[in-house]
Design an enzyme around this catalytic site. Structure first.
Site, PDB file in Angstrom:
ATOM      1  N   CYS A   1       0.870  -1.178   0.000  1.00  0.00           N
ATOM      2  CA  CYS A   1       0.000   0.000   0.000  1.00  0.00           C
ATOM      3  C   CYS A   1       0.906   1.226   0.000  1.00  0.00           C
ATOM      4  O   CYS A   1       1.903   1.252   0.696  1.00  0.00           O
ATOM      5  CB  CYS A   1      -0.870   0.049   1.248  1.00  0.00           C
ATOM      6  SG  CYS A   1      -1.834  -1.445   1.489  1.00  0.00           S
ATOM      7  N   GLU A   2       0.536   2.199  -0.769  1.00  0.00           N
ATOM      8  CA  GLU A   2       1.348   3.414  -0.807  1.00  0.00           C
ATOM      9  C   GLU A   2       1.270   4.138   0.543  1.00  0.00           C
ATOM     10  O   GLU A   2       2.254   4.613   1.062  1.00  0.00           O
ATOM     11  CB  GLU A   2       0.862   4.317  -1.947  1.00  0.00           C
ATOM     12  CG  GLU A   2       1.647   5.581  -2.116  1.00  0.00           C
ATOM     13  CD  GLU A   2       2.720   5.510  -3.203  1.00  0.00           C
ATOM     14  OE1 GLU A   2       2.848   4.470  -3.870  1.00  0.00           O
ATOM     15  OE2 GLU A   2       3.430   6.507  -3.366  1.00  0.00           O
TER      16      GLU A   2
END
Ligand SMILES: Cc1ncc(COP(=O)(O)O)c(C=O)c1O
Ligand SMILES: Cc1ncc(COP(=O)(O)O)c(C=O)c1O
Lengths: 138, 400, 400, 138
Positions: free
Chosen positions: D54-55
């Site tokens: 996930c960023e």
């Protein structure tokens, strides 16, 4: 191109090739011209004299006399020998300075052989010319 | 007359025909279907974006299409999952990735087995790896027809064999290799198996799981797709054994100045911006190919190949290299230099290839310095071969 | 209202506009001009061929066009000769090629200097090289504005420095780096100098000889060209110091099973089939760009950039990262997570990028976990920025 | 989707989101839903519990009770928290088998949130789901 300075062999090439009609006649002419190359001794077909960057084997030997360069070249491929002969007709006897600036593309175009002057290594006329220039610059 | 119903899907063929050119060099690179041209135009016309990075609309579209090709390839090859597909620049890069990625598993005295017919791309990376690690490169010999000699292979593949790398279909001989019998020899020794499918995938659908290889590589541009895209399939467990190779971009999980952690495959092996349009284009090509009647296509290719081989056999002084199973035929002509022959074929508008076909050592073994190769694709017609043979005859008449 | 006279050269912009999308992510990848689309279509429609290999007509055409791009790039960058230009997959691959190619010149205890603002692509290959060779990665610090601190650099670059690798233009800060003063520090120590021009080349014509670097890298896709193509310029003498890296295809001079000799640059570093259409397409893009009024273009970009920076400065709670000189601006908003902001900008059709921009360590130094970046190209209009600011205001209203 | 088995929170999500008109209302709803996430202790926001891919940072904690899985999740980003809440509404309380087969894309599409389900890592809902499945498969 400075017309008056064209060597006799070059004039002869112009006469022969500009008159050629069609690929077959051109091919025959190239093969005839290929026969005119001064033969190389087996010992001269050495790795040292090989021109890198040609798909077929090409050997080149240069000698200088009175600041003029004389070349002998050979290949196993007959049409390539013809192309070499046509190249030599143009550059043989030039001095180093003239060699550096000679426009080979123009020369081959003029003879209707422009398509033979491959940008790839397939025949390697460009590699031969570079090698000539390098030898003359040494 | 044998005519290809798919020819008109490839706009270049009509253009070349109009210029008097006949293309028999598809083993070098294939012409492209309109489906590819439309996909590239469509992509660049509707908004390009980088993939995997941003969340805006164009990036989502690009990422979806890009990852869509990965999924299509996984099913095309019957991989277990899309994450087993890595995009590279081409087959050559995929093989280099493997040779560097496996470096840590090769010790001094270990053996890497290849075959005598490998393309430089599947020879040099292993040769150089062997040199770096003081390992031995073992070359499996061929039989007369140009297939790997399985008896010799049984002797040569041994407990020190760490890797076996072999082609599925020879780009010089056109011979299909007996991989179903060869690969198990390597597996029995615990070696990793690499299949160079650059030529093979073009002429047969391949199921990497039934083939049982650890790695399989191919090049998009030979499979009617764009250049600059290659595919490395790796079995999940085999991929996990590779060390990361190129660094940068989105392959990193966590980067500090002095330390970094990398993602697993596939992204961990796709450093930097990938060839996005190319990958999307390859997806469109797979869709196109998947929609064709596979049986009709195979039958057409088979008939073309028969015509090619029979036509060569009929002519005096022509020596075929090996006994090609499909796709192409390479030959020499007694007393004629291949460069001269290809020169005169070129003059007549026939595109074949002459030379060593990136397989110099094989040429050495065959005792020839070069050969002419005519190679086929399903867009070729019987008429292409007629032009070829007619040009061949005229050229030989001049040269002999 | 500031309007771009070049906008209509980029067909995607009209399509995106019709869909309510505004593209402010050109630093990630640029939209493509019609000139590129036409070149790709033209190439694939008139007959594809592999380059450097065959002598038939289509191969000659492809090779001429391919080599034509090399010549154009040489003059674009003012390289001494086309052989100083190597094609890679992208900037990332070019930097990896350099790091592997120089490996033999790095000994234990040697130093490799980079800067604190490098993109992962210009950090990780050097970091990993340093780890492989037991060398030190030295990180040159920045000043407040986001320029390399030249005083510190003078201290840190020393006799053990073997390589200096630095960006021309930061992809996060938009700052142009003082390379004319930095590079001589490294040269004085006999170090090789590498310039990452991935962003720089897009916003300024660069003369590599007056810059005085040994190597310069760029990515086609940021310069309005296709993805999958990168360029490595290397000064002839510097290229000669690189070891060959990837093997296969036409990069070999002479191949035997146990031994091979490789060609010099450029071909010796271009293993395998290159991205032919991509390279030809990049040539068409250079022709297009070369035909534009450079002064008008620079002035337009400058005005756009001013609008962007001023608009951000006007708004409360916005913190600009560094003092951007051109091209882009990155910012954070007090109390607002960048992911939330970019989420809501996306909902409004505005394409910006949020995150660490492939520069995690820089983010660490700036004390932020992520940022929003809006980046510009000469096809952007004042209207694009109005939409952006309007969307920004609405998003912040919701989030605060 | 097997309607009768939908948990009450999921029905509630359907009611709320399918009624939302426009991005602003959707965003407000997501932020409200994000507030409903069970908070994580600081110690639970550990590297171990972080979801890779996930960023933005996302943490996920799973527990099993009577073969049913219960999840808690958190993130720094508010809209992402909303998306997590909506995901949890659908999957919380499922058994491992149901978790493996749940069609999250269909779920988000149904709520008009399909576009939020990024194929990239930008928000990472897919990564969260994979992680859930992996935890439940252990
Ligand atoms: C058998 C084989 N392997 C590998 C390659 C290399 O492919 P590429 O040049 O696309 O990397 C080729 C292409 O010539 C090939 O025929
Ligand atoms: C400064 C800088 N260097 C290198 C790169 C890597 O370029 P590519 O992903 O095209 O290889 C980028 C692109 O993001 C960049 O901005």
């Amino acid at each position: 191109m400075n017309e008056p300075t064209l060597p006799p062999a070059a004039r002869e090439a112009i006469d022969a090739f500009t008159g050629a009609a069609g690929w077959e006649q051109r091919a025959r002419l190239l093969m005839q011209w290929g026969e005119r190359l001064e033969p190389l001794a087996d010992s001269e077909r050495s790795d040292e004299n090989r021109v890198r960057g040609c798909e077929s084997q090409v050997w080149l030997i240069a000698s200088e006399h009175d600041s003029r360069w004389h070349f002998r070249a050979d290949s196993e491929a007959r049409l390539l020998r013809g192309l070499l002969a046509v190249l030599l007709a143009r550059v043989d006897g030039l001095d180093a300075q003239a060699l550096r600036t000679v426009d080979v593309a123009e020369w081959f175009n003029r003879l209707g052989l422009g398509r033979q002057l491959s940008p790839s290594r397939a025949n390697g006329i460009n590699a031969v010319l570079s090698r000539m220039q390098a030898l003359a610059a040494r | 007359m044998l005519s290809s119903p798919w020819r008109s899907d490839f706009p270049a063929l009509a253009v070349m025909e109009a210029q008097g050119e006949v293309y028999l060099d598809s083993a070098a690179t294939a012409q492209k279907p309109q489906a590819l041209i439309s996909a590239l135009t469509g992509y660049y016309t509707s908004g390009a974006a980088n993939v995997h990075r941003a969340q805006h609309a164009s990036a989502e579209r690009a990422t979806r299409a890009f990852e869509g090709t990965r999924t299509k390839l996984a099913s095309w090859l019957n991989a277990a999952e899309p994450t087993e597909i890595i995009f590279t620049r081409g087959a050559t890069e995929a093989l280099n990735l493997l040779a560097y990625g496996m470096e840590a598993h090769i010790d001094a005295g270990d053996e890497i087995a290849i075959t005598a017919l490998e393309h430089h791309a599947n020879l040099l990376p292993w040769q150089q790896l062997a040199q770096r690690r003081n390992a031995h490169l073992v070359v499996l010999p061929l039989d007369k027809a140009g297939h790997i000699d399985l008896e010799a292979a049984t002797q040569l593949i041994g407990p020190r064999t760490r890797v076996l790398a072999a082609s599925q279909l020879s780009n010089v001989l056109g011979t299909q290799q007996p991989l179903h019998r060869l690969l198990p020899l390597a597996k029995a020794q615990g070696a990793l198996t690499v299949v160079d499918g650059a030529q093979g995938i073009v002429h047969q659908r391949t199921d990497v799981r039934s083939l049982g290889c650890d790695f399989y590589v191919l090049s998009s541009h030979k499979l009617y797709g764009p250049e600059g895209v290659g595919v490395l399939y790796g079995r999940r467990e085999a991929l996990a054994r590779l060390r990361h190779w190129q660094f940068g971009g989105e392959m990193v999980q966590l980067a500090e100045f002095q330390h970094a952690q990398f993602r697993p495959a596939p992204l961990g092996f796709e450093a930097g911006t990938p060839p996005i349009a190319g990958v999307i284009g390859l997806g469109a090509v797979l869709d196109y190919l998947g929609g064709l009647d596979q049986a009709a296509l195979a039958a057409h290719e088979h008939r073309l190949h028969r015509m090619l081989v029979d036509g060569l056999a009929m002519r005096d002084g022509i020596r075929l290299l090996g006994r090609p199973d499909c796709a192409l035929a390479s030959f020499t002509v007694e007393g004629v230099h291949p460069a001269d022959l290809s020169h005169l074929l070129t003059e007549q508008g026939v595109a074949v290839r002459s030379g060593t076909h990136c397989a110099m050592p094989l040429m050495g073994r065959l005792g020839v310095s070069g050969a002419i190769r005519a190679s086929l694709a399903f867009y070729n017609d019987g008429a292409d071969l007629e032009v070829f043979f007619c040009a061949l005859d005229r050229a030989l008449e001049l040269l002999r």
